[in-house]
Design a protein around this motif. Structure first.
Motif, PDB file in Angstrom:
ATOM      1  N   SER A  65      -1.444   2.575  -8.128  1.00 51.44           N
ATOM      2  CA  SER A  65      -2.706   3.230  -8.446  1.00 51.44           C
ATOM      3  C   SER A  65      -2.514   4.742  -8.341  1.00 51.44           C
ATOM      4  N   PRO A  66      -3.131   5.530  -9.221  1.00 43.57           N
ATOM      5  CA  PRO A  66      -4.049   5.167 -10.298  1.00 43.57           C
ATOM      6  C   PRO A  66      -3.296   4.673 -11.536  1.00 43.57           C
ATOM      7  N   GLU A  88       1.303  -5.217  -6.419  1.00 44.86           N
ATOM      8  CA  GLU A  88       0.975  -3.860  -6.840  1.00 44.86           C
ATOM      9  C   GLU A  88       0.032  -3.918  -8.027  1.00 44.86           C
ATOM     10  N   TRP A 142      -9.635   2.350   4.047  1.00 42.22           N
ATOM     11  CA  TRP A 142      -9.185   1.870   2.740  1.00 42.22           C
ATOM     12  C   TRP A 142      -7.812   2.451   2.482  1.00 42.22           C
ATOM     13  N   TYR A 143      -6.942   1.681   1.851  1.00 44.09           N
ATOM     14  CA  TYR A 143      -5.593   2.109   1.508  1.00 44.09           C
ATOM     15  C   TYR A 143      -5.415   2.039  -0.005  1.00 44.09           C
ATOM     16  N   VAL A 144      -4.619   2.942  -0.548  1.00 42.27           N
ATOM     17  CA  VAL A 144      -4.317   2.935  -1.980  1.00 42.27           C
ATOM     18  C   VAL A 144      -3.299   1.829  -2.247  1.00 42.27           C
ATOM     19  N   THR A 168      -8.056   0.354  -4.421  1.00 36.32           N
ATOM     20  CA  THR A 168      -7.881   0.462  -2.981  1.00 36.32           C
ATOM     21  C   THR A 168      -8.080  -0.904  -2.349  1.00 36.32           C
ATOM     22  N   THR A 222     -11.793  -1.734  -7.256  1.00 40.38           N
ATOM     23  CA  THR A 222     -11.236  -1.105  -8.458  1.00 40.38           C
ATOM     24  C   THR A 222     -12.332  -0.219  -9.034  1.00 40.38           C
ATOM     25  N   THR A 258       0.835  -1.199   0.000  1.00 40.57           N
ATOM     26  CA  THR A 258       0.000   0.000   0.000  1.00 40.57           C
ATOM     27  C   THR A 258       0.869   1.247   0.000  1.00 40.57           C
ATOM     28  N   VAL A 259       0.281   2.329  -0.461  1.00 43.71           N
ATOM     29  CA  VAL A 259       0.966   3.616  -0.470  1.00 43.71           C
ATOM     30  C   VAL A 259       0.843   4.265   0.900  1.00 43.71           C
ATOM     31  N   ASP A 260      -0.329   4.152   1.500  1.00 39.99           N
ATOM     32  CA  ASP A 260      -0.616   4.902   2.722  1.00 39.99           C
ATOM     33  C   ASP A 260      -1.003   4.021   3.905  1.00 39.99           C
ATOM     34  N   HIS A 298      -8.653   3.575 -10.072  1.00 39.79           N
ATOM     35  CA  HIS A 298      -8.103   3.704  -8.725  1.00 39.79           C
ATOM     36  C   HIS A 298      -8.345   2.374  -8.019  1.00 39.79           C
TER      37      HIS A 298
END
Length: 102
Positions: free
Chosen positions: A62-63, A89, A56-58, A47, A36, A21-23, A45
């Motif tokens: 994404s995107p 990913e 929810w996490y990115v 998540t 999606t 995840t990004v975040d 996007h």
């Protein structure tokens, strides 16, 4: 009011190494829900969340542009990658988007 976004949501158990995840503090593992979503003409996007959680996490990557095969195909590819794990990913457009080779 514009056209509604196209959206697919499914549960999946992440393979060894989970999903990046990004975040969300890096890799998450276990029973996950993947969403999606793409507005008309827009990028997709992706998540992910621990199933039953509120946050929810990115998903990393994404995107991403919606591939010619459509949003459903992208979603299925993401699910397959998360099932395999290895810090999954979102697939990037191009020759490495096939879930068996990318």
């Amino acid at each position: 009011m514009g056209d509604p976004a196209e959206r697919y949501v499914d549960r999946v158990v992440a393979g060894p190494g989970g999903a990046m995840t990004v975040d969300g503090g890096g890799v998450i593992t276990g029973d996950l829900t993947v969403a999606t979503t793409a507005p008309p003409g827009g990028p997709a996007h992706v998540t992910v969340q621990y199933t039953g959680a509120e946050e929810w996490y990115v998903l990393a990557g994404s995107p991403v542009p919606v591939p010619p095969e459509g949003l459903r195909a992208l979603h299925e590819s993401v699910l397959e990658r998360v099932r395999r794990g290895a810090a999954a990913e979102v697939p990037r457009p191009g020759p490495d988007t096939d879930p068996d080779t990318g």
